[in-house]
Design an enzyme around this catalytic site. Structure first.
Site, PDB file in Angstrom:
ATOM      1  N   HIS A 268     -11.976  -6.076   3.609  1.00 38.91           N
ATOM      2  CA  HIS A 268     -12.273  -5.252   2.423  1.00 38.91           C
ATOM      3  C   HIS A 268     -12.874  -3.940   2.921  1.00 38.91           C
ATOM      4  O   HIS A 268     -12.189  -3.156   3.554  1.00 38.91           O
ATOM      5  CB  HIS A 268     -13.190  -6.075   1.512  1.00 38.91           C
ATOM      6  CG  HIS A 268     -13.388  -5.541   0.132  1.00 38.91           C
ATOM      7  ND1 HIS A 268     -12.652  -4.517  -0.400  1.00 38.91           N
ATOM      8  CD2 HIS A 268     -14.264  -5.896  -0.853  1.00 38.91           C
ATOM      9  CE1 HIS A 268     -13.054  -4.265  -1.628  1.00 38.91           C
ATOM     10  NE2 HIS A 268     -14.039  -5.093  -1.935  1.00 38.91           N
ATOM     11  N   HIS A 307      -1.862  -3.982   1.169  1.00 36.98           N
ATOM     12  CA  HIS A 307      -2.818  -4.062   0.073  1.00 36.98           C
ATOM     13  C   HIS A 307      -2.349  -5.128  -0.895  1.00 36.98           C
ATOM     14  O   HIS A 307      -1.151  -5.286  -1.093  1.00 36.98           O
ATOM     15  CB  HIS A 307      -2.909  -2.713  -0.650  1.00 36.98           C
ATOM     16  CG  HIS A 307      -4.131  -2.576  -1.478  1.00 36.98           C
ATOM     17  ND1 HIS A 307      -4.209  -3.070  -2.754  1.00 36.98           N
ATOM     18  CD2 HIS A 307      -5.331  -2.034  -1.204  1.00 36.98           C
ATOM     19  CE1 HIS A 307      -5.407  -2.812  -3.229  1.00 36.98           C
ATOM     20  NE2 HIS A 307      -6.116  -2.198  -2.318  1.00 36.98           N
ATOM     21  N   ASP A 363      -8.202   2.916   3.649  1.00 37.93           N
ATOM     22  CA  ASP A 363      -9.017   2.855   4.866  1.00 37.93           C
ATOM     23  C   ASP A 363      -8.332   3.449   6.085  1.00 37.93           C
ATOM     24  O   ASP A 363      -8.966   3.654   7.112  1.00 37.93           O
ATOM     25  CB  ASP A 363      -9.366   1.386   5.173  1.00 37.93           C
ATOM     26  CG  ASP A 363     -10.321   0.832   4.152  1.00 37.93           C
ATOM     27  OD1 ASP A 363     -11.277   1.542   3.831  1.00 37.93           O
ATOM     28  OD2 ASP A 363     -10.110  -0.284   3.671  1.00 37.93           O
TER      29      ASP A 363
HETATM   30  N1  ACO Z   1      -0.294  -5.910   9.429  1.00 36.35           N
HETATM   31  C1  ACO Z   1       0.761  -6.719   9.672  1.00 36.35           C
HETATM   32  N2  ACO Z   1       1.262  -7.571   8.769  1.00 36.35           N
HETATM   33  C2  ACO Z   1       0.667  -7.620   7.556  1.00 36.35           C
HETATM   34  C3  ACO Z   1      -0.445  -6.803   7.238  1.00 36.35           C
HETATM   35  C4  ACO Z   1      -0.920  -5.921   8.228  1.00 36.35           C
HETATM   36  N3  ACO Z   1      -1.962  -5.123   7.973  1.00 36.35           N
HETATM   37  N4  ACO Z   1      -0.835  -7.059   5.966  1.00 36.35           N
HETATM   38  C5  ACO Z   1      -0.011  -8.009   5.505  1.00 36.35           C
HETATM   39  N5  ACO Z   1       0.900  -8.337   6.465  1.00 36.35           N
HETATM   40  C6  ACO Z   1       2.017  -9.288   6.322  1.00 36.35           C
HETATM   41  C7  ACO Z   1       1.523 -10.721   6.348  1.00 36.35           C
HETATM   42  O1  ACO Z   1       1.524 -11.238   7.653  1.00 36.35           O
HETATM   43  C8  ACO Z   1       2.518 -11.394   5.441  1.00 36.35           C
HETATM   44  O2  ACO Z   1       3.713 -11.562   6.164  1.00 36.35           O
HETATM   45  P1  ACO Z   1       4.596 -12.901   5.946  1.00 36.35           P
HETATM   46  O3  ACO Z   1       5.066 -12.824   4.529  1.00 36.35           O
HETATM   47  O4  ACO Z   1       5.662 -12.806   6.966  1.00 36.35           O
HETATM   48  O5  ACO Z   1       3.649 -14.061   6.166  1.00 36.35           O
HETATM   49  C9  ACO Z   1       2.819 -10.336   4.368  1.00 36.35           C
HETATM   50  O6  ACO Z   1       2.581  -9.077   5.024  1.00 36.35           O
HETATM   51  C10 ACO Z   1       1.941 -10.457   3.141  1.00 36.35           C
HETATM   52  O7  ACO Z   1       0.567 -10.458   3.558  1.00 36.35           O
HETATM   53  P2  ACO Z   1      -0.612 -11.201   2.813  1.00 36.35           P
HETATM   54  O8  ACO Z   1      -1.679 -11.501   3.788  1.00 36.35           O
HETATM   55  O9  ACO Z   1      -0.043 -12.341   2.010  1.00 36.35           O
HETATM   56  O10 ACO Z   1      -1.080 -10.103   1.786  1.00 36.35           O
HETATM   57  P3  ACO Z   1      -2.436 -10.097   0.995  1.00 36.35           P
HETATM   58  O11 ACO Z   1      -2.162  -9.417  -0.291  1.00 36.35           O
HETATM   59  O12 ACO Z   1      -3.041 -11.459   0.930  1.00 36.35           O
HETATM   60  O13 ACO Z   1      -3.405  -9.236   1.921  1.00 36.35           O
HETATM   61  C11 ACO Z   1      -4.607  -7.428   2.842  1.00 36.35           C
HETATM   62  C12 ACO Z   1      -3.758  -7.928   1.653  1.00 36.35           C
HETATM   63  C13 ACO Z   1      -5.797  -8.372   3.046  1.00 36.35           C
HETATM   64  C14 ACO Z   1      -5.149  -6.058   2.506  1.00 36.35           C
HETATM   65  C15 ACO Z   1      -3.714  -7.406   4.097  1.00 36.35           C
HETATM   66  O14 ACO Z   1      -2.626  -6.517   3.906  1.00 36.35           O
HETATM   67  C16 ACO Z   1      -4.497  -7.030   5.356  1.00 36.35           C
HETATM   68  O15 ACO Z   1      -5.081  -7.897   5.987  1.00 36.35           O
HETATM   69  N6  ACO Z   1      -4.518  -5.711   5.727  1.00 36.35           N
HETATM   70  C17 ACO Z   1      -5.288  -5.273   6.859  1.00 36.35           C
HETATM   71  C18 ACO Z   1      -6.738  -5.145   6.447  1.00 36.35           C
HETATM   72  C19 ACO Z   1      -6.986  -3.936   5.569  1.00 36.35           C
HETATM   73  O16 ACO Z   1      -6.501  -2.847   5.827  1.00 36.35           O
HETATM   74  N7  ACO Z   1      -7.797  -4.156   4.513  1.00 36.35           N
HETATM   75  C20 ACO Z   1      -8.184  -3.092   3.595  1.00 36.35           C
HETATM   76  C21 ACO Z   1      -7.636  -3.350   2.236  1.00 36.35           C
HETATM   77  S1  ACO Z   1      -7.993  -1.988   1.176  1.00 36.35           S
HETATM   78  C22 ACO Z   1      -9.573  -2.247   0.670  1.00 36.35           C
HETATM   79  O17 ACO Z   1     -10.144  -3.293   0.689  1.00 36.35           O
HETATM   80  C23 ACO Z   1     -10.249  -1.076   0.254  1.00 36.35           C
END
Ligand code: ACO
Length: 442
Positions: A268, A307, A363
């Site tokens: 987050h 996201h 971010d």
């Molecule tokens: N890098 C690589 N792969 C990713 C990323 C990433 N940053 N984010 C998601 N994916 C992939 C997952 O591995 C998944 O792949 P799959 O379908 O083959 O298993 C798919 O994309 C969907 O990902 P989820 O984890 O199901 O998506 P979710 O909505 O639960 O997660 C999150 C969202 C937590 C923001 C995620 O994208 C992440 O971890 N990003 C990196 C951390 C980040 O930047 N957080 C800031 C968010 S903005 C904020 O809070 C202000």
């Protein structure tokens, strides 16, 4: 006209039910009438992480994640970022309308007179180790404010709610800057109420021996924009935390402390720190391909990408990316920007990221700007918390006034053991046969 209802047939019993649809939503409580027998608890919805469950009705922030739209109270984020100030936007978020001149002046005055903190708060911060994380200090000091303002328990009193809102928006920059100065062993700088909200924050962070700190106007404005962009974001993890905790009717300082704790997490508000760490680890533009490969193999996520809601470019990231050059003109160029831009360029062309709709989020670029402003990485989530408090307070007030809300209490699907008889210790199975079960439990 099509009927606003959903017809469900339960194939276990052959019975059919009609559930009303309102605002494109069914009430999951309506599922409870679907039973196989009179003793049956009734059907529930299973939605870990609330990916498809609305937990409230809200009038504050609108997001269309597919189109990349963000609006506060109907106003597009792009217009607010260009034309508004953080405090004006905070007024809009908290009160629902843009203020006229007189109301804005009164609001700014009312917040500015609350920038001081009780001297005991300083002693409290002094108690932390020199290397304490500022976000940990912020969680604790905000929680501690509830002990200074016991009147905050009157959550159903509108005047009390207004006062706590002004106090929290006024004091957050002071607590944040004090936490930062503590980590450096520098004397705390008291608020300068002649300066703007962001100018005063820069003064409390960076003033040294000068009589009066003069904030750089480019950085002061950049911070206003960053604060506007971070002011609210509907039902994200920390907002869900404040709503959930506040549903117990606890005072807002304790509830905001919970929200700050949620924001601390790397998925987050901690993500922009992780972005900088990732860019430093990549080290040069030539290594970008390797990092992309690791992300695609599921070894390491690309921090600042993806996201839960935006399946398009995060509109906040677009604004920050554009602003970066203006800031770098004032501060000197952050060399990590080239790695970031290359990473973004390659990822946006790559099938893995395109098919999963993974775009840069807020971010991805904000940390680069904070770093150029000499704000250390540990302070990045704190920089997020300062403006978000206006959103949290608006969401909190909405919750408190919402007669449909109750104490938040989700259901569970129990998959554990059925009833068992207590076994005396000497009769329990040998440790080896229990090991798997015990280690799976922690
Ligand atoms: N890098 C690589 N792969 C990713 C990323 C990433 N940053 N984010 C998601 N994916 C992939 C997952 O591995 C998944 O792949 P799959 O379908 O083959 O298993 C798919 O994309 C969907 O990902 P989820 O984890 O199901 O998506 P979710 O909505 O639960 O997660 C999150 C969202 C937590 C923001 C995620 O994208 C992440 O971890 N990003 C990196 C951390 C980040 O930047 N957080 C800031 C968010 S903005 C904020 O809070 C202000």
């Amino acid at each position: 006209m099509a009927k606003e209802s959903l017809t469900i047939t339960d194939n276990r019993t052959g019975k059919t039910y009609e559930l009303p649809i309102e605002h494109g939503t069914i009430r999951t409580a309506d599922l409870r009438q679907i039973k196989v027998s009179p003793e049956d608890f009734g059907l529930m919805g299973y939605d870990p992480a609330f990916t498809n469950t609305a937990s409230c009705k809200s009038r504050i922030t609108f997001i269309d994640g597919d189109k990349g739209i963000l609006r506060y109270r109907g106003y597009p984020i792009e217009e607010l970022a260009e034309k508004s100030t953080y405090l004006e936007t905070a007024y809009l978020i908290v009160k629902g309308e843009l203020p006229d001149k007189q109301h804005l002046d009164a609001w700014v005055h009312n917040i500015t007179i609350h920038t001081m903190v009780h001297e005991n708060v300083k002693k409290f911060i002094d108690g932390f180790r020199y290397d304490a994380h500022p976000m940990g200090m912020l969680v604790s000091t905000i929680g501690a404010l509830s002990t200074f303002y016991p009147d905050a328990n009157n959550i159903f009193d509108v005047e009390s709610r207004r006062l706590q809102t002004r106090r929290l928006i006024g004091k957050l920059p002071t607590l944040a800057a004090f936490a930062y100065r503590h980590t450096l062993g520098l004397p705390y700088v008291y608020p300068d109420n002649e300066l703007s909200y962001t100018g005063n924050f820069l003064s409390m962070m960076f003033r040294m021996t000068e009589q009066r700190y003069k904030p750089n106007p480019v950085l002061e404005r950049a911070l206003e924009v960053l604060f506007i962009l971070h002011a609210d974001h509907e039902q994200n993890c920390s907002t869900n935390a404040i709503r959930s905790v506040a549903s117990s009717q606890v005072d807002p300082y304790s509830a905001v402390a919970a929200a700050v704790a949620a924001l601390y997490g790397p998925l987050h508000g901690g993500a922009n720190e992780q972005v900088i760490r990732m860019l430093m680890e990549i080290g040069s533009v030539d290594n970008v391909h390797k990092r992309i490969k690791e992300a695609k193999a599921g070894e390491k996520r690309l921090m600042g990408f993806g996201h839960r809601v935006y399946k398009n470019y995060d509109p906040r990231a677009k604004i920050i990316k554009r602003m970066a050059d203006e800031v770098f003109d004032a501060t000197g160029r952050n060399p990590l920007i080239d790695i970031a831009r290359e990473l973004e360029r390659i990822a946006l062309e790559d099938e893995y990221f395109v098919s999963r709709k993974l775009y840069p989020n807020v971010d991805f670029y904000s940390g680069l700007i904070y770093q150029a402003m000499n704000i250390p990485m540990a302070m990045f989530p704190v920089m997020f918390a300062i403006p978000r408090v206006s959103g949290w307070m608006a969401q909190w007030a909405e919750l408190v006034r919402d007669t449909e809300q109750k104490i938040a209490r989700p259901r569970q699907i129990y998959l554990g053991e059925d009833v068992r008889q207590y076994v005396p210790i000497e009769s329990r199975p040998k440790p080896e046969s229990r090991e798997d079960a015990v280690s799976a439990a922690i």
